[in-house]
Write a protein that holds these residues in place. Structure first.
Motif, PDB file in Angstrom:
ATOM      1  N   LYS A  66       0.890  -1.159  -0.009  1.00 18.05           N
ATOM      2  CA  LYS A  66      -0.180  -0.160  -0.097  1.00 18.05           C
ATOM      3  C   LYS A  66       1.016   1.227   0.102  1.00 18.05           C
ATOM      4  CE  LYS A  66      -4.292  -1.711   2.452  1.00 18.05           C
ATOM      5  NZ  LYS A  66      -4.922  -1.786   3.620  1.00 18.05           N
ATOM      6  N   GLY A  67       1.727   1.078   0.709  1.00 22.29           N
ATOM      7  CA  GLY A  67       2.686   2.398   0.718  1.00 22.29           C
ATOM      8  C   GLY A  67       3.389   2.416  -0.647  1.00 22.29           C
ATOM      9  N   ALA A  68       3.945   1.459  -1.233  1.00 20.75           N
ATOM     10  CA  ALA A  68       4.414   1.604  -2.458  1.00 20.75           C
ATOM     11  C   ALA A  68       3.428   2.307  -3.477  1.00 20.75           C
ATOM     12  CB  ALA A  68       4.905   0.328  -3.099  1.00 20.75           C
ATOM     13  N   ARG A  69       2.080   1.492  -3.321  1.00 20.83           N
ATOM     14  CA  ARG A  69       1.291   2.382  -4.210  1.00 20.83           C
ATOM     15  C   ARG A  69       0.982   3.869  -4.289  1.00 20.83           C
ATOM     16  NH1 ARG A  69      -1.508  -2.618  -3.073  1.00 20.83           N
ATOM     17  NH2 ARG A  69      -1.279  -3.853  -4.584  1.00 20.83           N
ATOM     18  N   ALA A  70       1.088   4.292  -2.921  1.00 26.22           N
ATOM     19  CA  ALA A  70       0.901   5.408  -2.499  1.00 26.22           C
ATOM     20  C   ALA A  70       2.423   6.451  -2.678  1.00 26.22           C
ATOM     21  CB  ALA A  70       0.641   5.601  -1.176  1.00 26.22           C
ATOM     22  N   GLY A  71       3.388   5.804  -3.147  1.00 25.97           N
ATOM     23  CA  GLY A  71       4.689   6.434  -3.572  1.00 25.97           C
ATOM     24  C   GLY A  71       5.207   7.023  -2.070  1.00 25.97           C
ATOM     25  N   GLU A  72       4.796   6.155  -0.974  1.00 24.80           N
ATOM     26  CA  GLU A  72       5.634   6.471   0.160  1.00 24.80           C
ATOM     27  C   GLU A  72       6.701   5.632   0.420  1.00 24.80           C
ATOM     28  OE1 GLU A  72       2.200   6.011   2.713  1.00 24.80           O
ATOM     29  OE2 GLU A  72       1.054   7.861   2.127  1.00 24.80           O
ATOM     30  N   MET A  73       6.867   4.583  -0.447  1.00 30.58           N
ATOM     31  CA  MET A  73       7.785   3.406  -0.071  1.00 30.58           C
ATOM     32  C   MET A  73       8.303   2.961  -1.313  1.00 30.58           C
ATOM     33  SD  MET A  73       6.233   1.340   2.839  1.00 30.58           S
ATOM     34  CE  MET A  73       5.357   1.981   4.326  1.00 30.58           C
ATOM     35  N   GLU A  74       9.622   2.605  -1.520  1.00 34.69           N
ATOM     36  CA  GLU A  74      10.168   1.843  -2.756  1.00 34.69           C
ATOM     37  C   GLU A  74      10.222   0.547  -2.371  1.00 34.69           C
ATOM     38  OE1 GLU A  74      13.883   3.906  -3.424  1.00 34.69           O
ATOM     39  OE2 GLU A  74      12.812   5.600  -4.039  1.00 34.69           O
ATOM     40  N   VAL A  75       9.812  -0.354  -3.253  1.00 35.39           N
ATOM     41  CA  VAL A  75       9.681  -1.853  -2.984  1.00 35.39           C
ATOM     42  C   VAL A  75      10.485  -2.486  -4.101  1.00 35.39           C
ATOM     43  CG1 VAL A  75       8.227  -4.001  -2.498  1.00 35.39           C
ATOM     44  CG2 VAL A  75       7.627  -1.650  -1.950  1.00 35.39           C
ATOM     45  N   TYR A  76      11.232  -3.439  -4.043  1.00 36.32           N
ATOM     46  CA  TYR A  76      12.133  -4.044  -4.887  1.00 36.32           C
ATOM     47  C   TYR A  76      12.073  -5.403  -4.866  1.00 36.32           C
ATOM     48  CZ  TYR A  76      14.453   0.510  -5.441  1.00 36.32           C
ATOM     49  OH  TYR A  76      14.769   1.634  -5.301  1.00 36.32           O
ATOM     50  N   MET A  77      12.268  -6.290  -5.667  1.00 36.39           N
ATOM     51  CA  MET A  77      12.414  -7.806  -5.819  1.00 36.39           C
ATOM     52  C   MET A  77      13.431  -8.365  -7.041  1.00 36.39           C
ATOM     53  SD  MET A  77       9.228 -10.414  -5.782  1.00 36.39           S
ATOM     54  CE  MET A  77       9.673 -12.018  -4.960  1.00 36.39           C
ATOM     55  N   HIS A  78      14.223  -9.196  -6.640  1.00 41.48           N
ATOM     56  CA  HIS A  78      15.012  -9.444  -7.510  1.00 41.48           C
ATOM     57  C   HIS A  78      14.359 -10.453  -8.401  1.00 41.48           C
ATOM     58  CE1 HIS A  78      18.329 -11.104  -9.752  1.00 41.48           C
ATOM     59  NE2 HIS A  78      19.190  -9.879  -9.509  1.00 41.48           N
ATOM     60  N   VAL A  79      14.548 -10.497  -9.685  1.00 39.07           N
ATOM     61  CA  VAL A  79      13.935 -11.666 -10.688  1.00 39.07           C
ATOM     62  C   VAL A  79      14.075 -12.928 -10.286  1.00 39.07           C
ATOM     63  CG1 VAL A  79      13.370  -9.920 -12.428  1.00 39.07           C
ATOM     64  CG2 VAL A  79      15.372 -11.308 -12.436  1.00 39.07           C
ATOM     65  N   ILE A 135      14.202  -6.104 -10.317  1.00 35.88           N
ATOM     66  CA  ILE A 135      15.428  -6.044 -10.720  1.00 35.88           C
ATOM     67  C   ILE A 135      16.132  -7.121 -11.358  1.00 35.88           C
ATOM     68  CG2 ILE A 135      17.832  -5.838  -9.407  1.00 35.88           C
ATOM     69  CD1 ILE A 135      15.794  -3.289  -8.601  1.00 35.88           C
ATOM     70  N   GLU A 136      16.738  -6.743 -12.367  1.00 37.18           N
ATOM     71  CA  GLU A 136      17.128  -7.764 -13.190  1.00 37.18           C
ATOM     72  C   GLU A 136      18.676  -7.645 -13.397  1.00 37.18           C
ATOM     73  OE1 GLU A 136      15.035  -7.588 -17.008  1.00 37.18           O
ATOM     74  OE2 GLU A 136      13.133  -7.766 -16.116  1.00 37.18           O
TER      75      GLU A 136
END
Length: 169
Positions: free
Chosen positions: A61-74, A108-109
C-alpha cells in the motif's frame, strides 16, 4: 494568496506598511521513501494470507501511494514460480507470476558484478539458499530493508536491515 503586512522604516525614518509573502518559520522536509526488498517468503506469505501477510500488504500500500520503494530480484520471482508449480501446477504458477508482476514493485534484473559478488560472499559465509542471496544482495546494494520470515537470513542481521514477518525461529 495570503499576504501579511510588514512595517519598515523608509530613508526618512517614516514607517510604511508593505505587503510581503509570509515566510515559513520551519521549512518542511520531505522524508525520502523507505526502501524494502521482498523475498519469496514474504510474497508467498502475502499470497497465501499467512502470518505476516498484513505487514507485506502495508508495504505494498505504501508503494502504491508513493511513500515507499519496493524491490524484488527476478531470481526470487523465479523462485515463487517454481515453488507454486511444485505445490500446484504450471497454470497456477503462471497465474501467480502474472499477479506478482502487477505489484507496485520494481523488479531488479541486475546481474552486475557488484550484485553477483555480494550474493556470492553471502553464500560463501552463510548457510543460505543461493536464490536468497540475491534478495539479500539487492537489499544491501539498494540500502533497503529485507522483508522476510525465513530464518536462513538470521546470520545476515549484522550485514543488512531485516524486517521479520511471522514467527521466526
Amino acid at each position: 494568496m495570503i499576504r501579511i503586512k510588514e512595517q519598515e522604516a523608509d530613508s526618512r525614518g517614516e514607517i510604511s506598511v508593505n505587503e510581503v509573502e509570509p515566510q515559513a518559520l520551519i521549512k518542511p522536509t520531505v522524508e525520502a521513501p523507505r526502501r524494502f526488498v521482498l523475498d519469496s517468503f514474504a510474497v508467498l506469505a502475502y499470497l497465501n494470507d499467512e502470518e505476516g501477510a498484513d505487514q507485506v500488504e502495508e508495504i505494498l500500500k505504501g508503494a502504491r501511494a508513493g511513500e515507499m520503494e519496493v524491490y524484488m530480484h527476478v531470481v526470487n520471482l523465479g523462485e515463487i514460480f517454481y515453488l507454486t508449480m511444485r505445490q500446484e501446477d504450471e497454470t497456477a504458477a503462471y497465474k501467480v507470476y502474472g499477479t506478482v508482476r502487477r505489484y507496485p514493485v520494481t523488479f531488479i534484473e541486475d546481474l552486475s558484478e557488484d550484485l553477483l559478488l555480494t550474493a556470492g560472499r553471502f553464500k560463501a559465509k552463510n548457510a543460505i539458499a543461493y536464490a536468497d542471496t540475491f534478495a539479500a544482495a539487492t537489499a544491501k546494494l539498494k540500502d533497503a530493508t529485507l522483508v522476510t520470515g525465513d530464518p536462513e537470513y538470521k546470520p545476515l542481521e549484522g550485514e543488512i536491515d531485516i524486517l521479520w514477518i511471522g514467527s521466526v525461529e
